[in-house]
Design an enzyme around this catalytic site. Sequence first.
Site, mmCIF file in Angstrom:
data_model
loop_
_atom_site.group_PDB
_atom_site.id
_atom_site.type_symbol
_atom_site.label_atom_id
_atom_site.label_comp_id
_atom_site.label_asym_id
_atom_site.label_seq_id
_atom_site.Cartn_x
_atom_site.Cartn_y
_atom_site.Cartn_z
ATOM 1 N N HIS A 265 9.570 58.535 54.314
ATOM 2 C CA HIS A 265 9.068 59.130 53.071
ATOM 3 C C HIS A 265 7.770 59.899 53.295
ATOM 4 O O HIS A 265 7.531 60.929 52.668
ATOM 5 C CB HIS A 265 8.851 58.055 52.008
ATOM 6 C CG HIS A 265 10.070 57.768 51.196
ATOM 7 N ND1 HIS A 265 10.521 58.610 50.218
ATOM 8 C CD2 HIS A 265 10.931 56.735 51.210
ATOM 9 C CE1 HIS A 265 11.615 58.112 49.662
ATOM 10 N NE2 HIS A 265 11.888 56.978 50.259
ATOM 11 N N GLU A 333 7.864 45.977 48.369
ATOM 12 C CA GLU A 333 8.623 46.752 47.388
ATOM 13 C C GLU A 333 10.122 46.573 47.677
ATOM 14 O O GLU A 333 10.890 46.122 46.832
ATOM 15 C CB GLU A 333 8.231 48.220 47.501
ATOM 16 C CG GLU A 333 9.025 49.140 46.593
ATOM 17 C CD GLU A 333 8.795 50.607 46.883
ATOM 18 O OE1 GLU A 333 9.116 51.430 46.013
ATOM 19 O OE2 GLU A 333 8.324 50.940 47.996
ATOM 20 N N HIS A 334 10.550 46.926 48.883
ATOM 21 C CA HIS A 334 11.932 46.747 49.323
ATOM 22 C C HIS A 334 11.977 45.693 50.422
ATOM 23 O O HIS A 334 11.143 45.712 51.339
ATOM 24 C CB HIS A 334 12.505 48.045 49.919
ATOM 25 C CG HIS A 334 12.463 49.225 49.022
ATOM 26 N ND1 HIS A 334 13.434 49.494 48.068
ATOM 27 C CD2 HIS A 334 11.576 50.257 48.941
ATOM 28 C CE1 HIS A 334 13.145 50.625 47.446
ATOM 29 N NE2 HIS A 334 12.027 51.109 47.952
ATOM 30 N N HIS A 426 -8.373 30.710 7.103
ATOM 31 C CA HIS A 426 -7.085 30.205 7.559
ATOM 32 C C HIS A 426 -6.672 28.988 6.723
ATOM 33 O O HIS A 426 -5.530 28.863 6.278
ATOM 34 C CB HIS A 426 -7.152 29.781 9.040
ATOM 35 C CG HIS A 426 -7.079 30.909 10.022
ATOM 36 N ND1 HIS A 426 -8.021 31.893 10.085
ATOM 37 C CD2 HIS A 426 -6.164 31.190 10.998
ATOM 38 C CE1 HIS A 426 -7.710 32.739 11.056
ATOM 39 N NE2 HIS A 426 -6.588 32.333 11.630
#
Length: 441
Positions: A265, A333-334, A426
Amino acid sequence: MSDVSFHDYSTLDASGKAALIRRSEADLSFFLEKAQPIIDAVKTEGDAALIRFAREFDKSDVKPGALKVTEAEFDAAFGVVEKDVIEAIEFGITNIRHFHEEQKPEAMWLKEMRPGAFAGDRYTPIRSVALYIPRGKGAFPSVTMMTAVPAVVAGVPDIAIVTPPTPDGSVDAATLVAARLAGVSTVYKCGGAQAVAAVAYGTETVKPAIKIVGPGSPWVVAAKRLLSGIIDPGLPAGPSEALIFADDTVHGGLAALDLLIEAEHGPDSSAYLVTHSRRVVEEALAALPEHWGRMTEQRVEFSKAVLTGKYGGIILTSSADESIDFINDYAPEHLEILSTDPFAYLGRITEAAEVLMGPHTPVSIGNFGLGPNCVLPTSRNARSWGPLSVHDFVKRSSIGYVTASAYPEFAKHASTLARYEGFSSHEQAVSSVRDQYLGGK
């Protein structure tokens, strides 16, 4: 191939082991400093800044008024892209859509918590989302498929793609094909930090979005971080990274083959072969020159930079247990599990965004259309993030409904806790004051 980075994991000290888990995006200080003026220019100048940065950074001749892709450009793309590429995109989109339709949560669920008291969740799509499709080191119709399909399945009404333009001022044709086939018709010709700024602030042409998703360079990562108060930056997806875990049941040449997938990549990628088999190491080193001999020059250059640098190479461990410990610490990631029995390891691996199992499931198949999303958290963020999914394009609202018959019991306990915590309003809201408005005693 002695120049490939090799690490004998058992001999490393703590600092040596820590160095192996660092990624290229670990230090963004340079990009954060340089991205800020780009962001400021887009905020101030709008389209003019996008045109200027397209010429400066992308060397692209984008004409004023032509930042948005036209229907004619979409039509022309189908005439340029070869038939087998279109068929591959259609094949991938079919699988990706099927996967994400199965993943889609039911629009609403409501269950009775106690008699007369109901609670549940409702899911509605985010109104507007930008999809970042990188182009700097290649064309990525696959990322278009992976980001666009879940957005469409989720029902996002306003989806736009931002992607760097080509030198002639157009957009990669296969990206346009994938966009149209996925169901997205808005594409803007801008990339990098300037694209993130454009969808954060909006320009004369680019509509602002609530969220941006998709992987990108450190410039994109830095811009997302700087603009996180303006636009939801989505999951942290930076430069590609992968671990290839191989045991002694596979050939090292196969491990080397898959090691190159994410390494090609770009030089900012991270890729390691992790194995406890010295035979696998030797076979992988022997096979790499042959694999490189079949690759294009640019991809050889990128992958060699990774595998001979400080973000990639081969790691030899002393055992499968040590390999798995490293994998969980790295949180990739992978992750590929190259083994004839990958399920033997799966149960012990908890920190990986994507796990691809067995010798017939390389990252290539995961990236191009098996179904699960390949837009994944990087830089150890797999420890707390998962893959891009339909859930990234919807928001969840809690639903509550208490009937008159169930109210008294809930009011009693709410009043007790409100009084203990010191919240008088409340307490008052569930007191006899409310009963008077409700027509009670």
